[in-house]
Design a protein around this motif. Sequence first.
Motif, mmCIF file in Angstrom:
data_model
loop_
_atom_site.group_PDB
_atom_site.id
_atom_site.type_symbol
_atom_site.label_atom_id
_atom_site.label_comp_id
_atom_site.label_asym_id
_atom_site.label_seq_id
_atom_site.Cartn_x
_atom_site.Cartn_y
_atom_site.Cartn_z
ATOM 1 N N THR A 57 0.829 -1.203 0.000
ATOM 2 C CA THR A 57 0.000 0.000 0.000
ATOM 3 C C THR A 57 0.866 1.256 0.000
ATOM 4 O O THR A 57 2.094 1.206 0.181
ATOM 5 C CB THR A 57 -0.907 0.010 1.234
ATOM 6 N N PHE A 58 0.223 2.416 -0.170
ATOM 7 C CA PHE A 58 0.908 3.709 -0.185
ATOM 8 C C PHE A 58 1.702 3.915 1.108
ATOM 9 O O PHE A 58 2.865 4.337 1.074
ATOM 10 C CB PHE A 58 -0.134 4.822 -0.376
ATOM 11 N N VAL A 69 0.112 17.845 5.800
ATOM 12 C CA VAL A 69 -1.074 17.062 5.461
ATOM 13 C C VAL A 69 -1.462 17.261 4.006
ATOM 14 O O VAL A 69 -1.849 16.307 3.316
ATOM 15 C CB VAL A 69 -2.246 17.445 6.386
ATOM 16 N N GLU A 70 -1.342 18.489 3.516
ATOM 17 C CA GLU A 70 -1.722 18.761 2.128
ATOM 18 C C GLU A 70 -0.800 18.058 1.146
ATOM 19 O O GLU A 70 -1.251 17.531 0.120
ATOM 20 C CB GLU A 70 -1.721 20.270 1.885
ATOM 21 N N ASP A 71 0.505 18.011 1.457
ATOM 22 C CA ASP A 71 1.451 17.312 0.587
ATOM 23 C C ASP A 71 1.160 15.816 0.543
ATOM 24 O O ASP A 71 1.204 15.177 -0.516
ATOM 25 C CB ASP A 71 2.882 17.561 1.044
ATOM 26 N N ILE A 72 0.891 15.257 1.715
ATOM 27 C CA ILE A 72 0.584 13.828 1.784
ATOM 28 C C ILE A 72 -0.680 13.526 0.997
ATOM 29 O O ILE A 72 -0.744 12.543 0.231
ATOM 30 C CB ILE A 72 0.433 13.378 3.250
ATOM 31 N N HIS A 73 -1.675 14.382 1.179
ATOM 32 C CA HIS A 73 -2.930 14.185 0.453
ATOM 33 C C HIS A 73 -2.707 14.285 -1.052
ATOM 34 O O HIS A 73 -3.281 13.523 -1.844
ATOM 35 C CB HIS A 73 -3.952 15.222 0.918
ATOM 36 N N HIS A 77 -3.162 11.079 -4.015
ATOM 37 C CA HIS A 77 -4.050 11.158 -5.162
ATOM 38 C C HIS A 77 -3.325 11.162 -6.497
ATOM 39 O O HIS A 77 -3.953 11.044 -7.556
ATOM 40 C CB HIS A 77 -4.928 12.418 -5.060
ATOM 41 N N ASN A 78 -2.000 11.317 -6.467
ATOM 42 C CA ASN A 78 -1.268 11.435 -7.726
ATOM 43 C C ASN A 78 -0.237 10.330 -7.960
ATOM 44 O O ASN A 78 0.341 10.268 -9.049
ATOM 45 C CB ASN A 78 -0.580 12.802 -7.803
#
Length: 374
Positions: A57-58, A69-73, A77-78
């Motif tokens: 998994t990721f 948190v935004e970077d991880i998110h 997704h990418n």
Amino acid sequence: MNIKYLTSKKNKIIAMCVVVIIACGTGVVFAIRDTSPGLRLKKDKFTIEYGKHFNPTFNELVNTKDLNVEDIHYLQHNVKIKSNVKNEVETVINQDGTTSEKDKGYAKVGDYKITLTYKNKDITVAVKVKDTVAPELTIPENVEIVQGTDLATFDFKSLITATDLAQLNDVQIDHSTVDVNNPAEYTAKASIEDINKNKTEKEFKITVVATDSNVEITTQIVTDPATGQRKSVVTTKPKINTTTSSSSSTNNGNSSNNSSNSGSSKPSTGGSTSSSTGGSSGGSTSGNTGGSTGGGNSGNTGGSTGGNTGGGSERPKPTTTHWIKCKLCGLLIESNVSLDDAFDKLKSKKCEVDGYIYEGITAHSSYSYGSRQN
């Protein structure tokens, strides 16, 4: 530059701060740097033990340390993950006779790879599934055999339990040091290997038990009630003693006949005495009657009766009583059938000493026995 990444206020400010105004000749050039997070791996190679579940998994693959948190998110997704790691399956037979495949929950031994795609670039993670665990081998500490046993055909496999996730090869027994013709204790070796070359070896004892002409001795495979382990033991039981007796009725008959013959002479004497006393006519009649009737009938009757009676009244044949007595509990069993019958009756009885009950092969394991004539 990824426009989606500039949707947040914070990232817009960062992007604006890195605008570089470069004067070049008569114009101005604007350069904007891509500030989306980079992709870092936790490791580029995984080694998994055969039988262990592995889910690429990721979170297991990507290193998100020091990312907000935004970077991880954004990475979640990418980053696209593709793996060729597949679990091993086994074929099972259903109740209706059909077959189906069942997922074992772990991958078979081999080399695999996981591909992570980010910004149109591929990063490969190597996965190796290997089997380093040797099979488990259970075998009795001591195997008893009768002197002269052919070890080449002896069923050692029924005494051995071997388990492993991988397919197993046949158990190998090395009994080259055992001399089956010489009663003693020897050391043998059992070994087993799985298809992935993992091997287990164990030493065990082989005890050669001497034969005895006075008892029947055999090797039996039994289950130890305490451990559930099968083992080989030598058991003994007394041989049947055959006793024959004969009696002669002929001699008894002859003896009676002789006695009858002796008695048959009395009428003759009596008849002769009566003839001389009674006179001519009377003596003749009395003599003939006494000699012929009395003496003849008496003689014949005595001889016939005495002989027949003597021949028919022979002594009864002696009977043999077989006995066996347990040296542990003191129980004595007798049988008029055979020593085997007495032994079987003893084995069917409880062997108890001071409240302790011997069971299985230990019950009545020590005993004395014999036969007597009544």
